[in-house]
Scaffold this motif. Structure first.
Motif, mmCIF file in Angstrom:
data_model
loop_
_atom_site.group_PDB
_atom_site.id
_atom_site.type_symbol
_atom_site.label_atom_id
_atom_site.label_comp_id
_atom_site.label_asym_id
_atom_site.label_seq_id
_atom_site.Cartn_x
_atom_site.Cartn_y
_atom_site.Cartn_z
ATOM 1 N N LEU A 258 72.784 -50.524 73.313
ATOM 2 C CA LEU A 258 71.736 -50.963 74.237
ATOM 3 C C LEU A 258 72.158 -50.619 75.663
ATOM 4 O O LEU A 258 73.333 -50.747 76.023
ATOM 5 N N VAL A 269 67.492 -47.827 73.603
ATOM 6 C CA VAL A 269 68.073 -48.250 72.335
ATOM 7 C C VAL A 269 68.451 -46.992 71.553
ATOM 8 O O VAL A 269 67.590 -46.144 71.300
ATOM 9 N N VAL A 292 62.154 -49.820 65.436
ATOM 10 C CA VAL A 292 62.565 -50.515 66.665
ATOM 11 C C VAL A 292 61.313 -51.096 67.311
ATOM 12 O O VAL A 292 60.378 -50.359 67.651
ATOM 13 N N LEU A 294 59.594 -54.083 70.123
ATOM 14 C CA LEU A 294 59.734 -55.026 71.228
ATOM 15 C C LEU A 294 58.638 -56.078 71.125
ATOM 16 O O LEU A 294 57.478 -55.750 70.861
ATOM 17 N N LYS A 303 56.605 -50.320 69.667
ATOM 18 C CA LYS A 303 57.463 -50.012 68.532
ATOM 19 C C LYS A 303 57.637 -48.502 68.391
ATOM 20 O O LYS A 303 56.768 -47.716 68.756
ATOM 21 N N LEU A 335 64.111 -57.917 71.036
ATOM 22 C CA LEU A 335 64.238 -56.617 70.386
ATOM 23 C C LEU A 335 64.446 -56.841 68.894
ATOM 24 O O LEU A 335 65.401 -57.513 68.481
ATOM 25 N N TRP A 368 73.235 -58.895 73.513
ATOM 26 C CA TRP A 368 72.182 -58.866 74.533
ATOM 27 C C TRP A 368 72.739 -59.281 75.901
ATOM 28 O O TRP A 368 72.425 -58.674 76.928
#
Length: 409
Positions: A258, A269, A292, A294, A303, A335, A368
């Motif tokens: 990240l 990402v 992936v 959000l 995504k 995420l 994170w």
């Protein structure tokens, strides 16, 4: 001669008489004097004012100098005060713009498990491993002071036993009617290698039998077999714990990095690789890809997904995705990383999922927080995949964000 004198005298007498002229003699100085033909009214006024002040000229000038110095000092103070206010305003603005890092808490699943919020009773069990036969013997001896589940203040208990993560064989004891202190004395065997044994967990669940409805769970035990001394037969009492909401299962691991740049509002990402994924196909392999996504304010937002890797449980991707996430949104974003098995005929199946953000816990929250505390620097970490149902129930995402919320202000 006498005739000339006479003539001159007669002529002088004939001249008209004039008044007496008085001559005044003026003395002239040798030093020249200059006269200023142009006068300054302001200067004249200033000098007139000074002349009217009943003080010596030096005293007047001293008072004027002090007044000018006082005015200069006041101006400097005002400028310094304005500069201090601007500096404080900038510091306050910078402080407000600083990212509030979430406090990293330990993983709830790993720390809180085993707590007995209410008395559920005790279970006496035994464990023994035979190296020669690669066989694990699990004995369910008896239970004591079980929680009453029926209206009459009693229960109909029985015990279900299995080994995680394989869960290939599930055994049950017989049911004992109307008792809170059953004596089972039953033994169950499981064929398992020593290497797999050290990675496994023995699960013993005590249920209340119900002929006309769902069997209610009274409590459970989860024993990490890697912590057991297999040189001796283990037999002990242990308090029943609150049952876990989701079953522990080895779904594999995923590694990704990240990177967040707050000045430009970019979240990057990079999906690197995964390993030991769950077998989904008949041939013992899978066709995994990674999604992936959000979520902003608990709503699905953006995504992307990786390419599909055919017939592998250890895919390598190294694929990067960049999302526009403003400084204000980064603290409200979650995420979601999910691994899926691609199927050309039927629906794609979820193999595992995790989520990161300020609402996460454990390693996910730590990853994170490391990203937020190290802007512009990629931070990579491995994560164990969880059941999709577990993540979905935790996040409880709503429908997609309306289009008007996506548009920039």
């Amino acid at each position: 001669m006498k005739e000339k004198y006479k003539t001159w005298t007669e002529t002088f007498r004939t001249l008209p008489r004039h008044p007496t002229v008085t001559f005044q003699y003026t003395t002239f100085s040798t030093t020249p004097t200059y006269t200023n033909t142009t006068s300054n009214p302001a200067a004249d006024l200033f000098h007139n004012l000074l002349d009217k002040i009943p003080l010596p000229r030096w005293a007047v000038y001293t008072i004027i100098a002090c007044a000018i110095l006082l005015i200069v000092i006041c101006c400097l103070c005002i400028c310094a005060n304005c500069c201090c206010k601007n500096k404080k305003r900038r510091q306050k603005k910078k402080k407000n713009e600083k990212i509030n890092l979430p406090e990293v808490q330990p993983d709830v699943a790993g720390v809180d498990y085993g707590s007995t919020k209410q008395d559920r009773g005790k279970l006496l069990y035994s464990l023994e491993y035979n190296n020669a036969l690669s066989e694990l013997q699990v004995g369910i001896k008896k239970a004591s002071d079980l929680k009453a589940m029926d209206l009459g203040g009693s229960s109909d208990p029985y015990v279900k036993v299995y080994i995680c993560p394989e869960k290939s064989k599930t055994c049950e004891t017989k049911v004992f009617r109307n008792t809170l202190n059953p004596v089972f004395n039953e033994q169950f065997s499981y064929n398992i290698s020593k290497s797999s044994l050290l990675k496994s967990t023995a699960v013993m669940k005590v249920f209340d039998f119900n002929r006309f409805g769902k069997h209610n769970i009274i409590g459970e035990l989860r024993l990490q077999l890697s912590n057991v001394d297999w040189n001796h037969v283990l037999e002990e009492w242990q308090d029943l714990a609150e049952p876990a909401k989701f079953e522990d299962e080895e779904l594999g691991e995923i590694c990704f990095s990240l990177r967040y740049v707050p000045t430009v509002g970019k979240l990057t990402v990079v999906i690197l690789e995964a390993k030991n994924l769950k077998k989904m196909d008949i041939g013992g392999l899978s066709d995994p890809y990674v999604k992936v996504q959000l979520a902003l304010d608990k709503r699905k937002w953006k995504k992307r997904k990786t390419s599909i890797k055919k017939k592998t449980l250890n895919p390598y991707y190294n694929e990067s995705f960049t999302f526009d996430v403003t400084f204000d949104q980064i603290q409200r974003v979650n995420l979601v990383i999910s691994v899926w098995d691609h199927d050309a005929v039927t629906r794609n199946d979820a193999m595992g999922k995790i989520f990161l953000g300020c609402d996460a816990t454990g390693n996910q929250l730590r990853h994170w927080a490391d990203m937020l505390s190290n802007p512009r620097r990629p931070v990579a970490q491995w994560h164990s995949l969880l059941l999709a149902e577990q993540v979905n129930s935790t996040l409880n995402l709503k429908k997609k964000i309306p289009l008007r919320d996506k548009l920039p202000l």
